[in-house]
Structure formats: C-alpha cells, structure tokens
Design an enzyme around this catalytic site. Structure first.
Site, PDB file in Angstrom:
ATOM      1  N   ASP A  36       0.849  -1.192   0.000  1.00 45.27           N
ATOM      2  CA  ASP A  36       0.000   0.000   0.000  1.00 45.27           C
ATOM      3  C   ASP A  36       0.883   1.240   0.000  1.00 45.27           C
ATOM      4  O   ASP A  36       2.099   1.147   0.192  1.00 45.27           O
ATOM      5  CB  ASP A  36      -1.010  -0.002   1.161  1.00 45.27           C
ATOM      6  CG  ASP A  36      -0.377   0.130   2.528  1.00 45.27           C
ATOM      7  OD1 ASP A  36       0.797  -0.247   2.700  1.00 45.27           O
ATOM      8  OD2 ASP A  36      -1.066   0.612   3.452  1.00 45.27           O
ATOM      9  N   TYR A  50       2.930   4.790   0.719  1.00 44.72           N
ATOM     10  CA  TYR A  50       3.589   5.399   1.878  1.00 44.72           C
ATOM     11  C   TYR A  50       2.569   6.264   2.625  1.00 44.72           C
ATOM     12  O   TYR A  50       1.728   6.924   2.008  1.00 44.72           O
ATOM     13  CB  TYR A  50       4.752   6.281   1.425  1.00 44.72           C
ATOM     14  CG  TYR A  50       5.878   5.539   0.734  1.00 44.72           C
ATOM     15  CD1 TYR A  50       6.594   4.541   1.383  1.00 44.72           C
ATOM     16  CD2 TYR A  50       6.245   5.871  -0.572  1.00 44.72           C
ATOM     17  CE1 TYR A  50       7.639   3.884   0.750  1.00 44.72           C
ATOM     18  CE2 TYR A  50       7.299   5.217  -1.210  1.00 44.72           C
ATOM     19  CZ  TYR A  50       7.989   4.221  -0.541  1.00 44.72           C
ATOM     20  OH  TYR A  50       9.032   3.572  -1.165  1.00 44.72           O
ATOM     21  N   PHE A 103       6.697   1.966  -4.347  1.00 45.03           N
ATOM     22  CA  PHE A 103       8.097   2.195  -3.964  1.00 45.03           C
ATOM     23  C   PHE A 103       8.622   3.590  -4.330  1.00 45.03           C
ATOM     24  O   PHE A 103       9.673   3.997  -3.854  1.00 45.03           O
ATOM     25  CB  PHE A 103       9.043   1.128  -4.547  1.00 45.03           C
ATOM     26  CG  PHE A 103       8.802  -0.254  -3.996  1.00 45.03           C
ATOM     27  CD1 PHE A 103       9.142  -0.566  -2.691  1.00 45.03           C
ATOM     28  CD2 PHE A 103       8.214  -1.239  -4.783  1.00 45.03           C
ATOM     29  CE1 PHE A 103       8.914  -1.845  -2.177  1.00 45.03           C
ATOM     30  CE2 PHE A 103       7.973  -2.512  -4.279  1.00 45.03           C
ATOM     31  CZ  PHE A 103       8.332  -2.813  -2.970  1.00 45.03           C
ATOM     32  N   HIS A 145      11.313  -9.150   0.618  1.00 49.03           N
ATOM     33  CA  HIS A 145      11.016  -7.723   0.468  1.00 49.03           C
ATOM     34  C   HIS A 145      12.297  -6.898   0.649  1.00 49.03           C
ATOM     35  O   HIS A 145      13.167  -7.262   1.438  1.00 49.03           O
ATOM     36  CB  HIS A 145       9.977  -7.310   1.517  1.00 49.03           C
ATOM     37  CG  HIS A 145       9.317  -6.006   1.235  1.00 49.03           C
ATOM     38  ND1 HIS A 145       9.887  -4.806   1.589  1.00 49.03           N
ATOM     39  CD2 HIS A 145       8.148  -5.710   0.620  1.00 49.03           C
ATOM     40  CE1 HIS A 145       9.082  -3.822   1.209  1.00 49.03           C
ATOM     41  NE2 HIS A 145       8.029  -4.340   0.607  1.00 49.03           N
TER      42      HIS A 145
END
Length: 223
Positions: free
Chosen positions: A66, A68, A79, A188
């Site tokens: 989701d 920031y 990202f 991740h």
C-alpha cells in the site's frame, strides 16, 4: 474520488467501476474525506501507475502493498517518491541492488516515473492509505480491483515479467499464468528482510535478459 484512468486501461477495467464493491470503496473514501481525514496519495495520483503505463505497453509488473503513509511520499507508483523527497529505506535497498547488479549509479531522486514510462507497471495492491496509518485501507476493496488488474494482464497479454518482492506480493502468484509469463520472487527490500535474499537477487539484469530474449527493448534503469 477522481477516477482518472488511461483509455486502454479503462477499456479493460470498465466493468469494475460499477460493481458494488467498488462503489462501496469510493463511498468509504469519500466518507473519510468528509471527516477531514488525510488520505494519500492525492486524488489525481491514485491511478497514476495506469496513467503512465498503458495496458498494451506493460512489459514488467512490480507489485507493492500500500502507499507510503507519511506526508509528500505517496505518488501513485509503488516504492516511488516524488523529486526532493528523502528516499525510504526499501527504495534505498532497491537502488543498492540495482547498483550491485548492473552498476547503475545511485540515483539522487526516488521518482520512478521514467521506469513507468518504459513499461513497468508500479502497482500497489491497495491504492490509498490514511495519514500515518499503514494498511488502513486494507479490506476496503482495492485488493479485489488490483487482483482483477493482475488477472487481466495475465489473461490478455503474454511475456510479461511479474516481480514479487516479499510474502504479500508472492501471494499474488496464483493469479498469474506461469505458462505465458515470467515470475521473479525475492524477499522484500525492507531493511528487515533485504539481506535474506533480496540483495543479490539480480532481478534487474534478469528482467533485461528476458526482454532482450523476446526481442523487446530492455529497461534503461538509470534515473
């Protein structure tokens, strides 16, 4: 909530916008805004990834979770952060791996728009979030919408590289036809897990090797 979506995507997804789950999703976000809740990204950027990467142009899909949840960070691309915004830790690790893999200079900006314009769909599974409340719009219906996006790419396109970093993204594997597409998985890039296999995964060179193999223009990674 402004639904601004590029024409080729609108054609593929038009049935979704009138489904009950999507109407409920829009109503929930409008209700929060009416209570003066701060929601990221701004309305004009919620569908930014679709705007920058048309359906027919998708070469690569990178799946995030989701947006920031701090001010000025979310911009509608997973990202990515806007010019002038400090790099979040996960993005720093992405750039470190890119440098280690392909010797690409470490960028000064975290704005991944140039990647999106080359055919990388930077897709979060959840497209909105409340200020300082990570995963606050989980279960609102975005997951249904973005699952449909993945399934449409899987069924209507061929030879797309799906990049799944972390367990949350790897769960999306079941929606992708592995006979038609390439799937790359790794832990991740978060500092909590990056050194458990993300660093050294060489996904950037693997993406370009595959695109060259299928006679497609590789990604110019330098920002």
């Amino acid at each position: 909530m402004e639904i601004k979506i590029e024409a080729s995507w609108h054609e593929v997804l038009k049935d979704e916008f009138n489904k009950p789950y999507f109407l409920e999703l829009v109503a929930k976000i409008k209700a929060e805004k009416s209570l003066n809740k701060i929601i990221y990204p701004s309305g004009k950027d919620i569908f930014k990834c679709f705007e920058l990467t048309p359906f027919h142009a998708v070469k690569v899909v990178i799946i995030g979770q989701d947006p920031y949840h701090n001010p000025h960070q979310a911009m509608g691309l997973c990202f990515s952060v806007a010019q002038g915004v400090a790099l979040p830790p996960s993005l720093k690790n992405i750039f470190k791996e890119l440098h280690d893999d392909l010797n690409v200079p470490f960028p000064k900006s975290g704005d991944l728009t140039p990647w999106a314009r080359q055919g990388i769909l930077l897709l979060n599974s959840i497209l909105t979030v409340r200020h300082h409340e990570p995963a606050s719009h989980s279960g609102y219906g975005w997951e249904i919408f973005t699952q449909t996006v993945i399934e449409k790419i899987s069924s209507l396109r061929s030879n797309v590289v799906f990049v799944l970093w972390g367990n949350y993204a790897i769960q999306k594997k079941k929606f992708i036809d592995m006979n038609k597409h390439v799937i790359l998985t790794a832990p991740h890039p978060s500092p909590l897990s990056a050194y458990q296999g993300f660093m050294g995964c060489k996904h950037f060179s693997k993406i370009n090797d595959y695109l060259i193999k299928i006679n497609t223009e590789p990604i110019h990674w330098q920002l």
